[in-house]
Write an enzyme that holds these catalytic residues in place. Sequence first.
Site, short mmCIF file in Angstrom:
data_model
loop_
_atom_site.label_atom_id
_atom_site.label_comp_id
_atom_site.label_asym_id
_atom_site.label_seq_id
_atom_site.Cartn_x
_atom_site.Cartn_y
_atom_site.Cartn_z
CE LYS A 27 -3.89 -0.12 2.18
NZ LYS A 27 -4.39 -0.68 3.43
NE ARG A 99 -6.35 4.34 4.53
CZ ARG A 99 -7.52 3.91 4.02
NH1 ARG A 99 -7.63 2.66 3.61
NH2 ARG A 99 -8.55 4.73 3.93
NE ARG A 345 -5.98 -4.68 -3.20
CZ ARG A 345 -6.52 -4.86 -2.01
NH1 ARG A 345 -5.78 -4.79 -0.92
NH2 ARG A 345 -7.82 -5.12 -1.90
CG HIS A 463 -7.45 -46.40 -2.46
ND1 HIS A 463 -8.74 -46.37 -2.91
CD2 HIS A 463 -6.74 -47.13 -3.35
CE1 HIS A 463 -8.83 -47.09 -4.03
NE2 HIS A 463 -7.63 -47.56 -4.32
NE ARG A 581 0.47 -44.67 -9.15
CZ ARG A 581 -0.04 -43.52 -9.62
NH1 ARG A 581 -0.96 -43.55 -10.58
NH2 ARG A 581 0.35 -42.37 -9.12
NE ARG A 637 5.05 -48.35 -9.74
CZ ARG A 637 4.57 -47.57 -8.78
NH1 ARG A 637 5.35 -46.69 -8.19
NH2 ARG A 637 3.31 -47.65 -8.41
CB SER A 784 11.34 -42.56 -12.32
OG SER A 784 10.22 -41.82 -11.89
N GLY A 786 10.79 -41.83 -6.88
CA GLY A 786 9.48 -42.03 -6.27
C GLY A 786 9.48 -41.23 -4.98
CB THR A 787 9.25 -37.61 -4.42
OG1 THR A 787 8.03 -37.42 -5.15
CG2 THR A 787 10.43 -37.26 -5.29
CG ASN A 788 4.32 -40.25 -3.11
OD1 ASN A 788 4.44 -39.04 -3.09
ND2 ASN A 788 3.46 -40.88 -3.86
CG ASP A 789 7.57 -45.60 -1.34
OD1 ASP A 789 6.96 -45.65 -0.27
OD2 ASP A 789 7.26 -46.28 -2.33
#
Lengths: 895, 895
Positions: A27, A99, A345, A463, A581, A637, A784, A786-789
């Site tokens: 602002k 303000r 803005r 899931h 998968r 896979r 590749s 597997g970024t979850n695991d």
Amino acid sequence: MATKYVYFFGNGDAEGDESMRPILGGKGANLAQMAKAPLSLPVPPGFTISIDVCQEYYKLGKKYPAGLDAEVAKYLNKLETTFGKKLGDENDPLLVSVRSGAAESMPGMMDTILNLGLNDKSVVGLANKTNNPRFAWDAYRRFIQMYGNVAMGVDHDKFEEIISSVKAKAGVKEDTELTTENLQEIVAKYKEMYKKEKGEDFPQDPQVQMWGAIGAVFGSWMNERAIIYRKLNNIDENVIKGTAVTVMAMVFGNMGETSGTGVAFSRDPSTGENHFMAEYLINAQGEDVVAGIRTPMDISALEKQQPEIFKEISTIRDRLEAHYHDMQDMEFTVQEGKLFMLQCRNGKRTGPAAVKMAVDMVAEKMITKEEALLRVKPDQLDQLLHPQFEAKALKSAKPLASALNASPGAGCGEIVFTADEAVAEDKAGKKVILVRKETSPDDIAGMYVAQGILTSTGGRTSHAAVVARGMGTPCVCGCSDVVFTGKDTVTIGGKEFKKGDYISIDGSTGKVYGEVIPVTPASVSGDLETFLSWADEVRNASVRTTPSGKTVKGFDVLANAEQNEAPQAFRFGAAGIGLCRTEHMFFEEPKLTSFQKMIISDTTEERKANLAAILPLQQKDFYGIIKTMEGRAVTIRLLDPPLNEFVQAETPELAAALAKKLGVSVEVINKKYSELNEHNPMLGHRGCRLAITYPEIYETQVEAIARATAQAEKEGLKHDVRIMIPNVTTFAELKQIRAQAEAVIANVNKELGTSLKFQIGSMIEFPRAAATANQIAEYADFFSFGTNDLTQTTFGFSRDDYSKFIDSYLDQKVLLQDPFKTLDEDGVGVMIGLAEEKGRAVKADLHLGICGEHGGDPASIALCYKLGLNYVSCSPFRVPAARLAGAQAVIKSNK
Amino acid sequence: MATKYVYFFGNGDAEGDESMRPILGGKGANLAQMAKAPLSLPVPPGFTISIDVCQEYYKLGKKYPAGLDAEVAKYLNKLETTFGKKLGDENDPLLVSVRSGAAESMPGMMDTILNLGLNDKSVVGLANKTNNPRFAWDAYRRFIQMYGNVAMGVDHDKFEEIISSVKAKAGVKEDTELTTENLQEIVAKYKEMYKKEKGEDFPQDPQVQMWGAIGAVFGSWMNERAIIYRKLNNIDENVIKGTAVTVMAMVFGNMGETSGTGVAFSRDPSTGENHFMAEYLINAQGEDVVAGIRTPMDISALEKQQPEIFKEISTIRDRLEAHYHDMQDMEFTVQEGKLFMLQCRNGKRTGPAAVKMAVDMVAEKMITKEEALLRVKPDQLDQLLHPQFEAKALKSAKPLASALNASPGAGCGEIVFTADEAVAEDKAGKKVILVRKETSPDDIAGMYVAQGILTSTGGRTSHAAVVARGMGTPCVCGCSDVVFTGKDTVTIGGKEFKKGDYISIDGSTGKVYGEVIPVTPASVSGDLETFLSWADEVRNASVRTTPSGKTVKGFDVLANAEQNEAPQAFRFGAAGIGLCRTEHMFFEEPKLTSFQKMIISDTTEERKANLAAILPLQQKDFYGIIKTMEGRAVTIRLLDPPLNEFVQAETPELAAALAKKLGVSVEVINKKYSELNEHNPMLGHRGCRLAITYPEIYETQVEAIARATAQAEKEGLKHDVRIMIPNVTTFAELKQIRAQAEAVIANVNKELGTSLKFQIGSMIEFPRAAATANQIAEYADFFSFGTNDLTQTTFGFSRDDYSKFIDSYLDQKVLLQDPFKTLDEDGVGVMIGLAEEKGRAVKADLHLGICGEHGGDPASIALCYKLGLNYVSCSPFRVPAARLAGAQAVIKSNK
């Protein structure tokens, strides 16, 4: 030299400008920019106390740095001189607003105080000077209320009680009907109540008022709603460090018919269309617009009623857009025929509007394509890709419950409680919402036909959530307000529903409604196509040096998809499939039965016989995907999850049903179930470990892949099929499995007269795989992540269990972000970096990508780019966002 | 120049020597060494075909390298010339033995063929020449049998059948009673049978015989028992690459009363005492000694009967020991009054003997202390530290079952089936073996009093195994031959037992016996103390440069111990306690009940109240440990496991019992149980994560530690107490917990007038902690690697589940070792290295150690030394082995 804390603006000049956002806030910086040349817009004079002071204020335990009072006094004096009025003047008082304003917009989250400078004497002066006692007393009334509540913490209701009682006594309904005398009575009662509450008189000294208001604004930086807002909007307090305070002269839109107040957008923030939009209220203060008490006139009405004002603000609109190169959101006030700009803005906008404006502004040569690409948040594209509730209908709808926004989009339909019911109702032409405690792989068919999925348990990676995102089906997860009360009944937020009742869910907001809300389908406009093609150009042209010193060109977006999702992936512009998968394919009958028979087999021969039954069916699935993708990469896979996911026998009923289906005794099922049961299944007997113990499983899958590819080849179809091995821990797994796969491929080639070759790559999901990437790279054509695991094992966090503590971690800032949403640079990033360095030390051009849930997250995509990956792969519905996020990563990295 | 494949020895000289073990094998190298000066012992001449040929043989698909035949022919010729006889000579044939010999001794695992060179004609010549037809025909009979069986694969039983039938016909019982005619008949029948079996005549050409025998020996390198032996003994085929083949002239101990054969040890291999031991059989061949048909005479009898032979072999004994500087195991033959040395090697010995010999030889100035330390395998010390079965009683005992040797030592007692029974019987003065499906923390008291623990399920890292090792209690785990048939009955290996019946188990071998076998208690001799003090000297004096370039001095061995184990740890010479698991202390009543009440509490206040009840009890435990350790380090790890380990409610009965005990409803228990239940508990809500959600738990523990230390201080006791935080994933956890702990300590100091300070360190158990070790080191005084969890997460292997596939992995050589037994250098080692480098980059002298199960494994200890760790911590009973293994690592690394 002492630090400069205060910056003046007004009278056609300013000490600051738009580049000083980090110091003056949005602002303050924009007011300065508007005030000075070349814009030189009519801005009431004022000064901004810098964000540095806010930081000092908290560092010093809510005290101001030395010298600030003198500097403020000096600038107040300048303000008074410039504006020609004095604060507290009993005849012609200067009134000011105080303000807030951080470097990033946090609308409505922090405090503002208007009409400051009024007291028992100056109110009389104001009344006389304006010849409008009602205006003056109304302003004083508003000031006491605002200051008392905001700066001094007096309960809002105490003020409202007094107004109500005076209105009742006067027999009027609206505030606007109150007379000057009524308002004077209210002021008296306000002051009396204030003294009772605070133990002291309402402050009459305008200096005391001003410092009280400044303290209130700085204090509001740390109020609860501001903290939550920053958290929800990922505003990092190490970057956005506090609020500035702007003290500026009040101008009044409520001084009669030639006064008014308005809000304008330089383009339509909903659609992005290039036409001026404004709302204007005659004889009103800004807060009245916000309060929504009166209905403002639109831009065409303003043009008719006050053509000179319309012309002036229209010109300003053009000049501001030309200056800022972006759509502007402006606030202005007209005081007795004179226009004042109170704020400008960059305007907030919907996703569709953002895309349209970006494309239009490039066509108008206002911005470059790169600038256009930075104008749209990747998440905003969701609105273009998923069905939405009709805006009007949504406005009047009241949510019954709110939970995790697990898969975006809106859905409306009749409640069903099982996947079978969903399928049956779908066949009968009904639209359904599947409501379950949680979903399992058996529910896939029902999930696929549902308009939306609502579960009472499970998180963003449950899931239901994962599958729904893959399908693009709206999903709200983990809604504890959903309570199952019987076979066909449920309460949602306490309200009873039965099968067939209508509900609506919004997977983008997590809200659940107990009524029909019409849904508008998604549309992919030509603008979006144009826009994303620019993103592709930028990514394709990118060249960077990785942390390990290698040069990498291009940055692709692939999709995680099986046969049902492949067409969507293709349509959304995926450069290929980065993760198919195969296990998802086993959940369809008759494959499932054969696979279950395979699992309960005791000998290799039995296993092979059951796998042989699956082979032609998998081949058909693979062929379909290859054909759909028209020669783009298809990365398949091999089997990943533990076998126990296919054997549902936790209750005697389930065990009996499975035994009957497979034609064996319940004892056999129970024995196998117990053998397959694991303490920590995520770290158990799964992925390529199954191929070490039962090589025939992967051999069958590879044969199906080879035959499907051969079939495509013989039909003259283009194909680029890659085989990916999951859960690799040591190179020797890959070495052995690769040799087995190549033997199978050689056999197929020999039998069919083809000469197919396949890239064979490795998932990198465990730190050991990263640490030994040099060994693995000897046998891998690509990696590749597997970024979850990889996140699970790097952190030691179970995705299925971390909900027990993650909120505490985020609340206490032990973690700054959820590592399953945004890839962790410090830890997981180190693992990816290790793998990149070691892998490419062996094969300089080793192809690297990720295919975990992070593949669709913009911050994670940027990290992948930085780490030198060649691609990300995400669910089809995230592909457009990822295409954009990838391009943004390239542009920001090039800066 | 062509590669030299064959090496001659004999006639007082040799082409090889003992340094050529890798080429000639142990047997070939030692024969050469004995033959040549300065030893110049009487060795029959011969030649050795090198191990290189074995490798070539397998590389070429079981074919010999070019030129080998000519080289063998040349050396055979030299042998014939030297010995004065020719192979196949019809009048005076040379007979040879063909023997295996790898670089590391694999006794009895590979093949040997004796008496080669006999055929239908030369047997007659031999009979005439020796004037001993019975000897000649017996030799021919033996050769056909041995060659037929070993080289040609004819079933051993077929030969035995023929002998038996001839013996029956002749009416004799013993082989020695067979006449020349009987033997001739046997030879005829052998040849007939051979032809029937193999389809060709028994080879008469000695060249054919010799090459057949050479092939058989090379082939035996890859026979199943040799492969298994190498696997069981951790013989790495990349180091021990094959067998050599030695062809040497036969001499005969069975040529009458002045002939004989013997085996001798230069010192007693059982006790280590320095006296000569030999066994000698008159008129016999070596194989008769091995077969155990006749009882050999001992050394004193030999001295009386053949004093000159005794004198000669005694001298040789002294010369060989002086030469090899180690105890020798010798084979010799006396042919008609002439002594021949057939073999010498460093003798195998028991643990006690190994220690005694090592200490004695240092005293005799035969070897240095460093050499002495390398002479004893760390695992051999187990025999000195655990009770053993009496050797004689064991010899006649037959095991009923065999399973995992989970915790060493022998135990004998009455069967009990519950921990409560164990405690009751122990009070009644009985010795008991606790037999259970598996154990749980509730069983601790019973496990503590038992002589041994036998479980039907669970692996080396199961609760039973880990706890038993900690207690030093013998334990056999995962014995699937134990089947529970009723409340008080069980079958073991099919045999029925009931409560109170005696069994014996050997936790060192994994064997289970259904009878009483007397047990001799462990004794720590003065020699062991001396020996281990040398190990300490070596470790203390060690200096090395770590992979990251830092200098580290010393290498300590600490123990994992709680209050019950601390005295043992102290006695076994632990430099301190590296891991005191506070959760073990919660399993004792009344602490358990309070802790369970704490877990089911819904509010912080309730939790605090229950923790307050535990505080003085934990304080008492800590005080006891501090006192026991007399100022040595005591590293106390705050609560580590998930809370669900304390709430046993998986069955309605257990839930009801717990509800009653805690005075709440079963619903409350079931609700909490279900809340605490996790999908992957290893990656769940545990360790310091509990301290983020419930800070009061750690605060209570820290207060107990501080008060216990203050108590010790006030009593003038020495103390060195350290606080260790488990499961750290991010520095912010440690930062916050450290601040809370320091606040608690400051309060205790203030209250008690002390000025205690504690080192506060972090476990490194997750790859993320390793990757961010620089951040963590800012808040940590030391790191302790929890290598169990670090291995789990680095590999993605669950310790509780990996038994499903680890055997396949080891069998197929996908992994070369079990990563939970021996620390994985390539993967986990990289993580430790990362942490070392990053941690010490911030604090150059950061103290590092490990406290996982690997801390007692010699190979893992060597890796820890290499990686620059300051200490290892292991169970008390492994401390002596670790003290030695650490010293060996130092010595080997200095070489």
